[in-house]
Design an enzyme around this catalytic site. Sequence first.
Site, mmCIF file in Angstrom:
data_model
loop_
_atom_site.group_PDB
_atom_site.id
_atom_site.type_symbol
_atom_site.label_atom_id
_atom_site.label_comp_id
_atom_site.label_asym_id
_atom_site.label_seq_id
_atom_site.Cartn_x
_atom_site.Cartn_y
_atom_site.Cartn_z
ATOM 1 N N SER A 60 23.579 -34.679 29.858
ATOM 2 C CA SER A 60 24.850 -34.147 29.380
ATOM 3 C C SER A 60 26.065 -34.928 29.871
ATOM 4 C CB SER A 60 24.992 -32.684 29.813
ATOM 5 O OG SER A 60 25.050 -32.578 31.232
ATOM 6 N N LYS A 84 33.723 -35.641 35.008
ATOM 7 C CA LYS A 84 33.058 -34.873 33.964
ATOM 8 C C LYS A 84 33.804 -33.561 33.786
ATOM 9 C CE LYS A 84 28.436 -33.102 32.714
ATOM 10 N NZ LYS A 84 27.015 -33.036 33.124
ATOM 11 N N SER A 139 20.674 -35.077 33.726
ATOM 12 C CA SER A 139 21.953 -35.337 33.056
ATOM 13 C C SER A 139 22.812 -36.421 33.693
ATOM 14 C CB SER A 139 22.761 -34.041 32.936
ATOM 15 O OG SER A 139 22.186 -33.195 31.970
#
Length: 492
Positions: A154, A79, A178
Amino acid sequence: MSDLHRLSIRELSEGLAQAKFSSRELTEHYLKRIAKIDTQVQSYITVTAEQALAQANAADAAIKAGHATTLTGLPIAHKDIFCTQGIKTTAGSKMLDNFISPYDATVVAKGKAAGLVTLGKVNMDEFAMGSTSENPHFGSTKNPWNLEHVPGGSSGGSAAVVAADLAPFATGTDTGGSIRQPASFCGLTGLKPTYGRVSRFGMIAYASSMDQGGPMARSAEDCAYLMNVMAGHDAKDSTSVQKEVDDYVSNLNDTSVKGLRIGIPKQYFNVQGLDADVKARVEESLKKLEEMGATLVEIDLNMTEAYVPTYYLIAPAEASSNLQRFDGVRYGYRCENPVDLMDLYKRSRSEGFGTEVQRRILIGTYALSAGYYDAYYVKAQKVRRLIQQDFLKAFENVDVIAAPSAPTTAYKIGANLSPTEMYLGDIYTLAVNLAGLPAINAPVGFDKNNLPVGLQLIGNYWSESQLLSVVHQYQQATDWHTKRAAIAEENA
Protein backbone atom coordinates in the site's frame (compact mmCIF):
# COMPACT_ATOMS: atom_id res chain seq x y z
CA MET A 1 22.58 22.65 -8.26
CA SER A 2 20.48 20.82 -10.83
CA ASP A 3 21.57 17.37 -9.66
CA LEU A 4 20.83 17.61 -5.92
CA HIS A 5 18.24 14.86 -6.27
CA ARG A 6 21.00 12.43 -7.31
CA LEU A 7 22.85 12.75 -3.99
CA SER A 8 22.62 10.16 -1.22
CA ILE A 9 21.39 11.07 2.27
CA ARG A 10 24.99 11.16 3.52
CA GLU A 11 26.01 13.45 0.66
CA LEU A 12 23.03 15.74 1.26
CA SER A 13 23.80 15.91 4.99
CA GLU A 14 27.46 16.72 4.33
CA GLY A 15 26.53 19.30 1.70
CA LEU A 16 24.24 21.13 4.13
CA ALA A 17 26.83 20.99 6.91
CA GLN A 18 29.52 22.38 4.58
CA ALA A 19 27.18 25.09 3.26
CA LYS A 20 27.50 23.87 -0.32
CA PHE A 21 23.77 24.52 -0.53
CA SER A 22 21.06 25.52 1.92
CA SER A 23 18.03 23.58 3.08
CA ARG A 24 15.85 26.18 1.37
CA GLU A 25 17.66 25.65 -1.93
CA LEU A 26 17.34 21.87 -1.53
CA THR A 27 13.65 22.12 -0.64
CA GLU A 28 12.93 24.47 -3.55
CA HIS A 29 14.74 22.03 -5.85
CA TYR A 30 12.41 19.19 -4.82
CA LEU A 31 9.30 21.38 -4.95
CA LYS A 32 10.16 22.35 -8.54
CA ARG A 33 10.62 18.69 -9.46
CA ILE A 34 7.28 17.82 -7.87
CA ALA A 35 5.53 20.60 -9.83
CA LYS A 36 7.09 19.38 -13.07
CA ILE A 37 7.05 15.59 -12.77
CA ASP A 38 4.30 14.60 -10.32
CA THR A 39 1.55 15.41 -12.79
CA GLN A 40 2.73 12.22 -14.54
CA VAL A 41 3.48 10.08 -11.45
CA GLN A 42 0.57 11.24 -9.25
CA SER A 43 2.32 10.33 -6.02
CA TYR A 44 1.43 13.26 -3.75
CA ILE A 45 -2.03 13.77 -2.27
CA THR A 46 -0.99 16.98 -0.50
CA VAL A 47 2.11 19.11 -1.19
CA THR A 48 2.95 21.35 1.78
CA ALA A 49 5.15 23.86 -0.02
CA GLU A 50 4.60 26.84 2.31
CA GLN A 51 5.24 24.79 5.45
CA ALA A 52 8.23 23.06 3.86
CA LEU A 53 9.92 26.37 3.04
CA ALA A 54 9.29 27.64 6.58
CA GLN A 55 10.82 24.44 8.00
CA ALA A 56 13.77 24.79 5.60
CA ASN A 57 14.40 28.35 6.79
CA ALA A 58 14.34 27.14 10.41
CA ALA A 59 16.71 24.30 9.49
CA ASP A 60 19.15 26.74 7.87
CA ALA A 61 19.08 28.86 11.05
CA ALA A 62 19.74 25.78 13.19
CA ILE A 63 22.65 24.72 10.96
CA LYS A 64 24.13 28.23 11.13
CA ALA A 65 23.77 28.30 14.92
CA GLY A 66 25.43 24.88 15.28
CA HIS A 67 22.29 23.19 16.62
CA ALA A 68 21.73 20.81 13.71
CA THR A 69 21.33 17.04 13.79
CA THR A 70 22.66 14.82 11.01
CA LEU A 71 19.39 15.11 9.10
CA THR A 72 18.48 18.74 9.78
CA GLY A 73 17.28 20.37 6.58
CA LEU A 74 16.68 17.19 4.56
CA PRO A 75 13.29 16.88 2.82
CA ILE A 76 11.03 13.88 3.43
CA ALA A 77 7.64 12.63 2.23
CA HIS A 78 5.20 10.93 4.61
CA LYS A 79 2.74 8.23 3.71
CA ASP A 80 -0.72 9.73 4.19
CA ILE A 81 -1.48 7.27 6.97
CA PHE A 82 0.64 9.22 9.49
CA CYS A 83 -1.24 12.02 11.25
CA THR A 84 0.25 15.46 10.63
CA GLN A 85 -0.86 18.42 12.71
CA GLY A 86 -2.72 21.01 10.68
CA ILE A 87 -2.34 19.01 7.44
CA LYS A 88 -4.95 16.81 5.81
CA THR A 89 -4.49 13.13 6.71
CA THR A 90 -6.68 10.91 4.53
CA ALA A 91 -5.35 7.33 4.76
CA GLY A 92 -6.12 7.39 1.05
CA SER A 93 -9.87 7.37 1.70
CA LYS A 94 -12.88 9.50 0.88
CA MET A 95 -13.85 8.74 4.48
CA LEU A 96 -11.09 11.07 5.72
CA ASP A 97 -10.86 13.49 2.82
CA ASN A 98 -11.77 16.39 5.13
CA PHE A 99 -9.79 15.28 8.20
CA ILE A 100 -7.19 17.77 9.49
CA SER A 101 -5.25 16.05 12.24
CA PRO A 102 -4.94 17.99 15.52
CA TYR A 103 -1.65 16.24 16.39
CA ASP A 104 1.45 14.62 14.88
CA ALA A 105 2.13 10.90 14.76
CA THR A 106 5.22 10.00 16.80
CA VAL A 107 7.12 9.16 13.60
CA VAL A 108 6.32 12.63 12.22
CA ALA A 109 7.14 14.35 15.53
CA LYS A 110 10.51 12.57 15.67
CA GLY A 111 11.22 13.70 12.12
CA LYS A 112 10.42 17.30 13.04
CA ALA A 113 12.65 17.07 16.13
CA ALA A 114 15.48 15.85 13.89
CA GLY A 115 14.96 18.86 11.62
CA LEU A 116 13.45 17.04 8.64
CA VAL A 117 11.46 19.14 6.16
CA THR A 118 8.06 17.71 5.20
CA LEU A 119 7.40 18.06 1.46
CA GLY A 120 3.92 16.56 1.71
CA LYS A 121 1.74 13.48 2.10
CA VAL A 122 1.75 10.73 -0.50
CA ASN A 123 -0.82 8.41 -2.05
CA MET A 124 -1.54 4.85 -0.95
CA ASP A 125 -4.07 2.06 -1.12
CA GLU A 126 -7.13 3.07 0.88
CA PHE A 127 -6.54 2.42 4.60
CA ALA A 128 -3.40 0.48 3.50
CA MET A 129 -5.59 -2.32 2.10
CA GLY A 130 -4.16 -3.24 -1.27
CA SER A 131 -1.07 -3.95 -3.36
CA THR A 132 -1.29 -1.52 -6.28
CA SER A 133 -2.00 2.07 -5.06
CA GLU A 134 -4.80 2.30 -7.62
CA ASN A 135 -6.70 4.57 -5.30
CA PRO A 136 -10.44 4.94 -6.08
CA HIS A 137 -10.60 8.45 -4.60
CA PHE A 138 -7.20 10.07 -5.29
CA GLY A 139 -6.31 8.25 -8.51
CA SER A 140 -3.68 5.70 -9.48
CA THR A 141 -0.06 6.42 -8.66
CA LYS A 142 2.24 5.40 -11.53
CA ASN A 143 5.43 3.36 -11.37
CA PRO A 144 8.31 5.69 -12.40
CA TRP A 145 9.97 2.80 -14.29
CA ASN A 146 6.93 2.47 -16.54
CA LEU A 147 3.96 4.78 -16.14
CA GLU A 148 1.60 2.09 -17.41
CA HIS A 149 2.40 -0.05 -14.35
CA VAL A 150 1.53 0.21 -10.66
CA PRO A 151 4.17 1.13 -8.05
CA GLY A 152 2.88 -1.57 -5.67
CA GLY A 153 1.14 -0.97 -2.37
CA SER A 154 0.00 0.00 0.00
CA SER A 155 3.01 2.35 0.32
CA GLY A 156 3.02 2.91 -3.45
CA GLY A 157 3.18 6.69 -3.20
CA SER A 158 6.17 6.46 -0.86
CA ALA A 159 7.97 4.19 -3.33
CA ALA A 160 7.08 6.33 -6.34
CA VAL A 161 8.28 9.63 -4.85
CA VAL A 162 11.70 8.16 -4.11
CA ALA A 163 11.99 6.29 -7.42
CA ALA A 164 11.08 9.47 -9.32
CA ASP A 165 13.45 11.57 -7.15
CA LEU A 166 10.58 13.66 -5.79
CA ALA A 167 11.87 13.11 -2.22
CA PRO A 168 15.20 11.67 -1.01
CA PHE A 169 13.44 9.24 1.32
CA ALA A 170 9.95 8.50 2.63
CA THR A 171 8.08 6.84 5.45
CA GLY A 172 5.99 3.77 4.72
CA THR A 173 3.98 1.23 6.67
CA ASP A 174 3.93 -2.53 6.32
CA THR A 175 1.04 -4.73 7.49
CA GLY A 176 1.51 -7.60 5.03
CA GLY A 177 4.29 -6.42 2.72
CA SER A 178 3.34 -2.79 2.10
CA ILE A 179 6.92 -1.51 2.33
CA ARG A 180 8.77 -4.44 0.78
CA GLN A 181 6.52 -5.09 -2.23
CA PRO A 182 6.42 -1.47 -3.54
CA ALA A 183 10.16 -1.19 -2.84
CA SER A 184 10.59 -4.29 -5.01
CA PHE A 185 8.32 -2.94 -7.76
CA CYS A 186 10.14 0.44 -7.82
CA GLY A 187 13.75 -0.71 -7.42
CA LEU A 188 14.26 0.64 -3.88
CA THR A 189 15.46 -0.48 -0.47
CA GLY A 190 12.67 -0.76 2.10
CA LEU A 191 12.82 -2.04 5.68
CA LYS A 192 9.95 -3.50 7.69
CA PRO A 193 11.21 -3.43 11.31
CA THR A 194 10.43 -5.86 14.12
CA TYR A 195 6.91 -5.31 15.48
CA GLY A 196 7.21 -2.80 18.34
CA ARG A 197 10.45 -1.19 17.08
CA VAL A 198 8.73 1.89 15.57
CA SER A 199 5.84 3.67 17.30
CA ARG A 200 2.36 3.22 15.85
CA PHE A 201 0.96 6.26 17.70
CA GLY A 202 -0.75 8.51 15.17
CA MET A 203 -0.54 5.89 12.42
CA ILE A 204 -4.11 5.20 11.30
CA ALA A 205 -4.72 1.55 12.15
CA TYR A 206 -5.45 -1.26 9.71
CA ALA A 207 -4.47 -4.46 11.58
CA SER A 208 -3.02 -3.38 14.91
CA SER A 209 -1.10 -6.58 15.69
CA MET A 210 0.81 -6.34 12.39
CA ASP A 211 1.07 -2.65 11.36
CA GLN A 212 4.63 -1.32 11.48
CA GLY A 213 6.23 1.82 10.11
CA GLY A 214 9.58 1.83 8.34
CA PRO A 215 11.90 3.69 5.95
CA MET A 216 11.95 3.61 2.14
CA ALA A 217 14.95 4.96 0.24
CA ARG A 218 17.40 4.12 -2.54
CA SER A 219 19.98 2.32 -0.40
CA ALA A 220 20.41 0.51 2.91
CA GLU A 221 22.60 3.40 4.08
CA ASP A 222 19.84 5.91 3.33
CA CYS A 223 17.31 3.71 5.19
CA ALA A 224 19.68 3.47 8.16
CA TYR A 225 19.71 7.27 8.53
CA LEU A 226 15.91 7.37 8.69
CA MET A 227 15.72 4.37 11.03
CA ASN A 228 17.93 6.26 13.48
CA VAL A 229 15.11 8.82 13.67
CA MET A 230 12.07 6.50 13.53
CA ALA A 231 13.07 3.72 15.95
CA GLY A 232 12.61 3.74 19.71
CA HIS A 233 10.18 3.24 22.57
CA ASP A 234 7.10 5.43 22.79
CA ALA A 235 4.99 5.55 25.95
CA LYS A 236 2.00 6.56 23.80
CA ASP A 237 2.05 3.17 22.04
CA SER A 238 1.35 0.19 24.30
CA THR A 239 2.89 -2.19 21.74
CA SER A 240 6.13 -0.20 21.54
CA VAL A 241 9.00 -2.17 23.08
CA GLN A 242 11.46 -0.73 25.61
CA LYS A 243 14.68 -1.86 24.00
CA GLU A 244 17.89 0.00 23.30
CA VAL A 245 18.03 1.43 19.78
CA ASP A 246 21.04 0.67 17.63
CA ASP A 247 22.96 3.31 15.72
CA TYR A 248 22.00 1.81 12.38
CA VAL A 249 24.38 4.00 10.39
CA SER A 250 27.41 3.18 12.55
CA ASN A 251 26.52 -0.53 12.37
CA LEU A 252 26.39 -0.70 8.56
CA ASN A 253 29.67 -2.64 8.33
CA ASP A 254 29.26 -4.68 11.52
CA THR A 255 27.85 -7.87 9.97
CA SER A 256 30.32 -9.81 7.85
CA VAL A 257 28.79 -11.45 4.79
CA LYS A 258 31.66 -13.91 5.00
CA GLY A 259 30.33 -16.88 6.95
CA LEU A 260 26.74 -15.56 6.96
CA ARG A 261 24.30 -18.47 6.79
CA ILE A 262 21.45 -17.63 4.42
CA GLY A 263 18.42 -19.92 4.59
CA ILE A 264 16.82 -20.81 1.26
CA PRO A 265 13.27 -22.14 1.84
CA LYS A 266 12.70 -24.73 -0.88
CA GLN A 267 8.93 -24.16 -0.65
CA TYR A 268 9.39 -20.48 -1.64
CA PHE A 269 11.11 -21.26 -4.93
CA ASN A 270 8.47 -23.78 -5.98
CA VAL A 271 5.49 -21.45 -5.56
CA GLN A 272 3.05 -21.54 -8.45
CA GLY A 273 3.06 -18.16 -10.17
CA LEU A 274 6.71 -17.30 -9.42
CA ASP A 275 7.89 -15.42 -12.52
CA ALA A 276 10.93 -16.94 -14.23
CA ASP A 277 12.76 -13.59 -14.45
CA VAL A 278 12.11 -12.85 -10.77
CA LYS A 279 13.42 -16.28 -9.78
CA ALA A 280 16.51 -15.86 -11.97
CA ARG A 281 17.40 -12.39 -10.61
CA VAL A 282 16.92 -13.53 -7.00
CA GLU A 283 19.08 -16.61 -7.58
CA GLU A 284 21.75 -14.43 -9.19
CA SER A 285 21.79 -12.14 -6.15
CA LEU A 286 22.16 -15.14 -3.84
CA LYS A 287 25.04 -16.40 -5.98
CA LYS A 288 26.68 -12.97 -5.59
CA LEU A 289 26.28 -13.14 -1.80
CA GLU A 290 27.77 -16.63 -1.93
CA GLU A 291 30.76 -15.24 -3.86
CA MET A 292 31.11 -12.63 -1.09
CA GLY A 293 31.47 -15.44 1.45
CA ALA A 294 27.93 -16.31 2.52
CA THR A 295 26.79 -19.92 2.87
CA LEU A 296 23.46 -20.92 1.33
CA VAL A 297 21.56 -23.45 3.46
CA GLU A 298 18.39 -25.13 2.19
CA ILE A 299 15.65 -25.02 4.83
CA ASP A 300 12.03 -26.07 5.22
CA LEU A 301 9.24 -23.62 6.03
CA ASN A 302 6.41 -26.09 6.16
CA MET A 303 3.63 -23.59 6.94
CA THR A 304 3.97 -21.70 3.64
CA GLU A 305 0.53 -22.71 2.32
CA ALA A 306 -1.08 -21.33 5.48
CA TYR A 307 0.25 -17.77 5.11
CA VAL A 308 -2.46 -16.30 2.87
CA PRO A 309 -5.57 -17.82 4.52
CA THR A 310 -4.25 -17.06 8.02
CA TYR A 311 -3.45 -13.44 7.22
CA TYR A 312 -6.71 -12.84 5.37
CA LEU A 313 -8.70 -13.94 8.41
CA ILE A 314 -6.74 -12.08 11.11
CA ALA A 315 -6.07 -8.80 9.26
CA PRO A 316 -9.69 -8.22 8.12
CA ALA A 317 -10.91 -9.11 11.61
CA GLU A 318 -8.71 -6.40 13.10
CA ALA A 319 -9.71 -4.01 10.30
CA SER A 320 -13.39 -4.62 11.06
CA SER A 321 -12.74 -3.63 14.66
CA ASN A 322 -10.51 -0.64 13.88
CA LEU A 323 -12.74 0.85 11.20
CA GLN A 324 -15.99 0.72 13.14
CA ARG A 325 -15.16 4.21 14.48
CA PHE A 326 -15.77 5.73 11.04
CA ASP A 327 -19.52 6.10 11.37
CA GLY A 328 -20.31 9.57 10.02
CA VAL A 329 -20.89 10.96 13.50
CA ARG A 330 -17.67 12.18 15.07
CA TYR A 331 -15.34 13.04 12.18
CA GLY A 332 -14.70 12.11 8.58
CA TYR A 333 -17.17 11.69 5.73
CA ARG A 334 -20.88 12.10 6.48
CA CYS A 335 -23.61 11.33 3.97
CA GLU A 336 -26.05 14.07 3.00
CA ASN A 337 -29.56 14.31 4.44
CA PRO A 338 -29.77 11.02 6.39
CA VAL A 339 -33.36 10.09 7.23
CA ASP A 340 -32.42 8.46 10.54
CA LEU A 341 -29.38 7.17 12.47
CA MET A 342 -29.27 3.80 10.68
CA ASP A 343 -29.36 5.55 7.30
CA LEU A 344 -26.52 7.81 8.48
CA TYR A 345 -24.36 4.81 9.40
CA LYS A 346 -25.15 2.79 6.28
CA ARG A 347 -24.72 5.52 3.67
CA SER A 348 -21.73 7.21 5.32
CA ARG A 349 -19.84 3.92 5.36
CA SER A 350 -20.95 2.64 1.95
CA GLU A 351 -20.21 6.00 0.30
CA GLY A 352 -17.03 6.73 2.29
CA PHE A 353 -15.27 3.36 1.96
CA GLY A 354 -14.04 1.88 -1.32
CA THR A 355 -14.76 -1.64 -2.56
CA GLU A 356 -11.67 -3.37 -1.14
CA VAL A 357 -12.08 -1.80 2.31
CA GLN A 358 -15.74 -2.84 2.38
CA ARG A 359 -14.75 -6.37 1.34
CA ARG A 360 -12.24 -6.71 4.18
CA ILE A 361 -14.61 -5.24 6.76
CA LEU A 362 -17.26 -7.78 5.73
CA ILE A 363 -14.79 -10.70 5.82
CA GLY A 364 -13.53 -9.59 9.23
CA THR A 365 -16.97 -9.02 10.70
CA TYR A 366 -18.02 -12.49 9.51
CA ALA A 367 -14.90 -14.10 11.05
CA LEU A 368 -15.58 -12.39 14.38
CA SER A 369 -19.30 -13.19 14.49
CA ALA A 370 -20.64 -15.38 17.26
CA GLY A 371 -21.16 -18.51 15.17
CA TYR A 372 -17.77 -18.41 13.44
CA TYR A 373 -15.33 -16.84 15.93
CA ASP A 374 -13.86 -20.15 17.13
CA ALA A 375 -13.96 -21.82 13.72
CA TYR A 376 -12.14 -19.00 11.90
CA TYR A 377 -10.52 -16.30 14.02
CA VAL A 378 -9.34 -18.44 16.94
CA LYS A 379 -8.08 -21.16 14.61
CA ALA A 380 -6.20 -18.57 12.52
CA GLN A 381 -4.47 -17.28 15.66
CA LYS A 382 -3.36 -20.81 16.52
CA VAL A 383 -1.95 -21.26 13.02
CA ARG A 384 -0.22 -17.89 13.39
CA ARG A 385 1.73 -19.29 16.35
CA LEU A 386 2.76 -22.31 14.27
CA ILE A 387 4.03 -19.98 11.53
CA GLN A 388 6.11 -18.10 14.10
CA GLN A 389 7.53 -21.34 15.47
CA ASP A 390 8.39 -22.46 11.93
CA PHE A 391 10.61 -19.38 11.54
CA LEU A 392 12.18 -19.67 14.99
CA LYS A 393 13.14 -23.27 14.25
CA ALA A 394 14.76 -22.16 10.98
CA PHE A 395 16.75 -19.43 12.76
CA GLU A 396 18.41 -22.10 14.91
CA ASN A 397 20.44 -23.02 11.81
CA VAL A 398 20.62 -19.83 9.73
CA ASP A 399 21.24 -16.11 10.29
CA VAL A 400 18.84 -14.71 7.69
CA ILE A 401 16.25 -16.18 5.30
CA ALA A 402 16.15 -15.21 1.62
CA ALA A 403 13.11 -15.04 -0.65
CA PRO A 404 11.69 -12.99 -3.49
CA SER A 405 9.78 -9.95 -2.21
CA ALA A 406 6.99 -10.65 -4.71
CA PRO A 407 6.33 -13.47 -7.19
CA THR A 408 6.10 -11.01 -10.12
CA THR A 409 7.24 -7.56 -11.14
CA ALA A 410 4.82 -4.62 -11.19
CA TYR A 411 1.33 -5.24 -12.59
CA LYS A 412 -0.18 -3.11 -15.31
CA ILE A 413 -2.54 -0.39 -14.15
CA GLY A 414 -6.09 -1.57 -14.71
CA ALA A 415 -5.11 -5.24 -14.72
CA ASN A 416 -8.16 -5.79 -12.50
CA LEU A 417 -6.69 -8.68 -10.55
CA SER A 418 -9.26 -10.74 -8.70
CA PRO A 419 -9.06 -10.48 -4.89
CA THR A 420 -7.54 -13.99 -4.83
CA GLU A 421 -4.84 -13.07 -7.38
CA MET A 422 -3.99 -9.91 -5.44
CA TYR A 423 -3.84 -11.74 -2.11
CA LEU A 424 -1.61 -14.51 -3.54
CA GLY A 425 0.82 -11.79 -4.65
CA ASP A 426 1.61 -11.30 -0.96
CA ILE A 427 2.70 -14.93 -0.43
CA TYR A 428 6.33 -14.00 0.39
CA THR A 429 5.65 -11.06 2.69
CA LEU A 430 2.64 -11.92 4.88
CA ALA A 431 4.35 -14.37 7.23
CA VAL A 432 6.86 -11.76 8.38
CA ASN A 433 4.00 -9.64 9.74
CA LEU A 434 2.18 -12.61 11.24
CA ALA A 435 5.38 -13.52 13.14
CA GLY A 436 6.40 -9.91 13.89
CA LEU A 437 9.83 -10.36 12.28
CA PRO A 438 11.96 -7.73 10.50
CA ALA A 439 12.62 -7.97 6.75
CA ILE A 440 14.18 -5.85 4.02
CA ASN A 441 13.87 -5.54 0.26
CA ALA A 442 16.92 -4.90 -1.91
CA PRO A 443 16.84 -4.23 -5.68
CA VAL A 444 18.67 -7.02 -7.56
CA GLY A 445 18.00 -6.42 -11.25
CA PHE A 446 15.26 -6.23 -13.85
CA ASP A 447 12.94 -8.48 -15.82
CA LYS A 448 12.72 -8.61 -19.62
CA ASN A 449 10.46 -5.52 -19.58
CA ASN A 450 13.00 -3.50 -17.57
CA LEU A 451 10.86 -3.60 -14.41
CA PRO A 452 12.73 -3.93 -11.09
CA VAL A 453 13.06 -7.21 -9.16
CA GLY A 454 13.57 -7.36 -5.40
CA LEU A 455 15.30 -9.77 -3.00
CA GLN A 456 13.80 -10.08 0.48
CA LEU A 457 15.98 -10.91 3.48
CA ILE A 458 14.14 -11.90 6.66
CA GLY A 459 15.88 -11.63 10.04
CA ASN A 460 15.29 -12.82 13.57
CA TYR A 461 13.77 -10.41 16.08
CA TRP A 462 15.60 -7.07 16.52
CA SER A 463 18.09 -7.81 13.73
CA GLU A 464 17.45 -4.62 11.73
CA SER A 465 21.13 -3.66 11.98
CA GLN A 466 22.16 -7.03 10.58
CA LEU A 467 19.73 -6.79 7.65
CA LEU A 468 20.79 -3.23 6.80
CA SER A 469 24.45 -4.24 7.08
CA VAL A 470 24.12 -7.27 4.77
CA VAL A 471 22.24 -5.25 2.13
CA HIS A 472 24.70 -2.36 2.48
CA GLN A 473 27.63 -4.65 1.76
CA TYR A 474 25.78 -6.24 -1.16
CA GLN A 475 25.18 -2.71 -2.48
CA GLN A 476 28.89 -1.91 -2.18
CA ALA A 477 29.55 -4.84 -4.53
CA THR A 478 26.69 -4.15 -6.98
CA ASP A 479 25.04 -1.11 -8.53
CA TRP A 480 21.37 -2.06 -8.87
CA HIS A 481 20.36 0.48 -6.19
CA THR A 482 21.96 3.29 -8.23
CA LYS A 483 19.86 2.66 -11.36
CA ARG A 484 17.30 5.34 -12.12
CA ALA A 485 14.14 5.43 -14.16
CA ALA A 486 14.13 7.79 -17.13
CA ILE A 487 11.58 10.08 -15.47
CA ALA A 488 13.87 10.47 -12.45
CA GLU A 489 16.60 11.84 -14.72
CA GLU A 490 14.46 14.78 -15.76
CA ASN A 491 15.84 18.05 -14.39
CA ALA A 492 13.59 20.61 -12.79
